[in-house]
Scaffold this motif. Structure first.
Motif, PDB file in Angstrom:
ATOM      1  N   UNK A 220       0.815  -1.214   0.000  1.00 25.34           N
ATOM      2  CA  UNK A 220       0.000   0.000   0.000  1.00 25.34           C
ATOM      3  C   UNK A 220       0.845   1.258   0.000  1.00 25.34           C
ATOM      4  N   UNK A 221       1.931   1.258   0.756  1.00 24.88           N
ATOM      5  CA  UNK A 221       2.812   2.423   0.749  1.00 24.88           C
ATOM      6  C   UNK A 221       3.432   2.618  -0.626  1.00 24.88           C
ATOM      7  N   UNK A 222       3.813   1.508  -1.268  1.00 22.20           N
ATOM      8  CA  UNK A 222       4.383   1.617  -2.610  1.00 22.20           C
ATOM      9  C   UNK A 222       3.341   2.137  -3.605  1.00 22.20           C
ATOM     10  N   UNK A 223       2.092   1.696  -3.471  1.00 16.49           N
ATOM     11  CA  UNK A 223       1.030   2.156  -4.374  1.00 16.49           C
ATOM     12  C   UNK A 223       0.831   3.665  -4.239  1.00 16.49           C
ATOM     13  N   UNK A 224       0.707   4.155  -3.017  1.00 18.16           N
ATOM     14  CA  UNK A 224       0.509   5.590  -2.816  1.00 18.16           C
ATOM     15  C   UNK A 224       1.736   6.367  -3.304  1.00 18.16           C
ATOM     16  N   UNK A 225       2.932   5.839  -3.045  1.00 12.38           N
ATOM     17  CA  UNK A 225       4.143   6.485  -3.540  1.00 12.38           C
ATOM     18  C   UNK A 225       4.187   6.530  -5.061  1.00 12.38           C
ATOM     19  N   UNK A 226       3.767   5.436  -5.714  1.00 14.52           N
ATOM     20  CA  UNK A 226       3.727   5.406  -7.179  1.00 14.52           C
ATOM     21  C   UNK A 226       2.725   6.426  -7.708  1.00 14.52           C
ATOM     22  N   UNK A 227       1.542   6.487  -7.094  1.00  7.91           N
ATOM     23  CA  UNK A 227       0.531   7.440  -7.550  1.00  7.91           C
ATOM     24  C   UNK A 227       0.997   8.882  -7.355  1.00  7.91           C
ATOM     25  N   UNK A 228       1.731   9.131  -6.286  1.00  8.02           N
ATOM     26  CA  UNK A 228       2.276  10.476  -6.072  1.00  8.02           C
ATOM     27  C   UNK A 228       3.307  10.810  -7.155  1.00  8.02           C
ATOM     28  N   UNK A 229       4.188   9.865  -7.432  1.00 11.74           N
ATOM     29  CA  UNK A 229       5.271  10.112  -8.390  1.00 11.74           C
ATOM     30  C   UNK A 229       4.783  10.188  -9.830  1.00 11.74           C
ATOM     31  N   UNK A 230       3.839   9.336 -10.190  1.00  8.46           N
ATOM     32  CA  UNK A 230       3.454   9.200 -11.587  1.00  8.46           C
ATOM     33  C   UNK A 230       2.332  10.155 -11.993  1.00  8.46           C
ATOM     34  N   UNK A 231       1.349  10.358 -11.103  1.00  3.84           N
ATOM     35  CA  UNK A 231       0.205  11.199 -11.491  1.00  3.84           C
ATOM     36  C   UNK A 231       0.009  12.398 -10.572  1.00  3.84           C
ATOM     37  N   UNK A 232       0.933  12.601  -9.639  1.00  4.20           N
ATOM     38  CA  UNK A 232       0.850  13.776  -8.773  1.00  4.20           C
ATOM     39  C   UNK A 232      -0.186  13.695  -7.676  1.00  4.20           C
ATOM     40  N   UNK A 233      -0.605  12.473  -7.315  1.00  6.05           N
ATOM     41  CA  UNK A 233      -1.599  12.324  -6.245  1.00  6.05           C
ATOM     42  C   UNK A 233      -0.987  12.676  -4.892  1.00  6.05           C
ATOM     43  N   UNK A 234      -1.828  13.175  -4.019  1.00  2.13           N
ATOM     44  CA  UNK A 234      -1.440  13.417  -2.629  1.00  2.13           C
ATOM     45  C   UNK A 234      -2.015  12.301  -1.774  1.00  2.13           C
ATOM     46  N   UNK A 235      -1.335  11.931  -0.694  1.00  2.00           N
ATOM     47  CA  UNK A 235      -1.879  10.908   0.197  1.00  2.00           C
ATOM     48  C   UNK A 235      -3.203  11.372   0.807  1.00  2.00           C
ATOM     49  N   UNK A 236      -4.108  10.441   0.971  1.00  2.00           N
ATOM     50  CA  UNK A 236      -5.437  10.688   1.547  1.00  2.00           C
ATOM     51  C   UNK A 236      -5.595   9.784   2.763  1.00  2.00           C
ATOM     52  N   UNK A 237      -5.616  10.390   3.935  1.00  2.82           N
ATOM     53  CA  UNK A 237      -5.751   9.658   5.193  1.00  2.82           C
ATOM     54  C   UNK A 237      -4.706   8.539   5.295  1.00  2.82           C
ATOM     55  N   UNK A 238      -3.460   8.868   4.951  1.00  2.00           N
ATOM     56  CA  UNK A 238      -2.362   7.905   4.953  1.00  2.00           C
ATOM     57  C   UNK A 238      -1.225   8.343   5.867  1.00  2.00           C
ATOM     58  N   UNK A 239      -1.561   9.025   6.953  1.00  2.00           N
ATOM     59  CA  UNK A 239      -0.537   9.471   7.896  1.00  2.00           C
ATOM     60  C   UNK A 239      -0.443   8.549   9.098  1.00  2.00           C
ATOM     61  N   UNK A 240       0.550   8.807   9.922  1.00  2.00           N
ATOM     62  CA  UNK A 240       0.771   7.975  11.106  1.00  2.00           C
ATOM     63  C   UNK A 240      -0.434   8.021  12.050  1.00  2.00           C
ATOM     64  N   UNK A 241      -1.092   9.166  12.160  1.00  2.00           N
ATOM     65  CA  UNK A 241      -2.282   9.271  13.010  1.00  2.00           C
ATOM     66  C   UNK A 241      -3.403   8.385  12.477  1.00  2.00           C
ATOM     67  N   UNK A 242      -3.580   8.370  11.162  1.00  2.00           N
ATOM     68  CA  UNK A 242      -4.596   7.512  10.536  1.00  2.00           C
ATOM     69  C   UNK A 242      -4.255   6.042  10.758  1.00  2.00           C
ATOM     70  N   UNK A 243      -2.970   5.702  10.613  1.00  2.00           N
ATOM     71  CA  UNK A 243      -2.538   4.318  10.821  1.00  2.00           C
ATOM     72  C   UNK A 243      -2.809   3.876  12.263  1.00  2.00           C
ATOM     73  N   UNK A 244      -2.421   4.709  13.202  1.00  2.00           N
ATOM     74  CA  UNK A 244      -2.615   4.330  14.622  1.00  2.00           C
ATOM     75  C   UNK A 244      -4.092   4.190  14.964  1.00  2.00           C
TER      76      UNK A 244
END
Length: 148
Positions: free
Chosen positions: A72-96
């Protein structure tokens, strides 16, 4: 081959998820009130990336969510790099928060070069906790944002 032109209002937010269960839950719970949502269905295919590139080129703001696991981290990283997506509710607070309320099991797969450039604490928290948090286990939070 003629390509279709995607038209979106500039600034339209398009949410991107990893799992089809998010789309199913959004359709069931929100119907036509759901914000724009695209499912990458795991690692984004060429077709999914082309769709998202077209939306971004049309002025859409892309927000990406995936499972809190190494893939999942790789997917979000790929979407950020390839299409300029920003993470959505993917922070440490959301994880915890998801981990505390989730019946998820251990994070499977190799950590490899897992990174979350958008949140310096996330990978360390995931390594320490050792539990995956699947999108299905944070549906309430995702649906809340999709309904606003």
């Amino acid at each position: 081959m003629k390509r279709a032109v995607l038209r979106v209002d500039p600034g339209t937010t398009v949410h991107v998820c990893e799992n089809p269960s998010v789309v199913e839950a959004a359709a069931d719970a929100l119907g036509g009130r759901c914000a724009a949502l695209v499912c990458a269905e795991g690692v984004p295919s060429t077709a999914a990336l082309e769709l998202l590139r077209g939306l971004a080129a049309g002025g859409a703001r892309l927000l990406a969510h995936a499972d809190f696991d190494w893939a999942g981290l790789r997917i979000v990283g790929q979407l950020a790099a390839v299409v300029g997506a920003s993470p959505w509710r993917m922070g440490v607070t959301d994880y915890r928060a998801g981990s505390a309320a989730s019946p998820s099991g251990p994070i499977l797969g190799a950590v490899g070069a897992a990174s979350a450039g958008w949140d310096a604490e996330l990978v360390a928290a995931m390594r320490e906790n050792g539990r995956a948090v699947l999108e299905e286990h944070v549906l309430t939070a995702l649906l809340d944002e999709l309904s606003s």
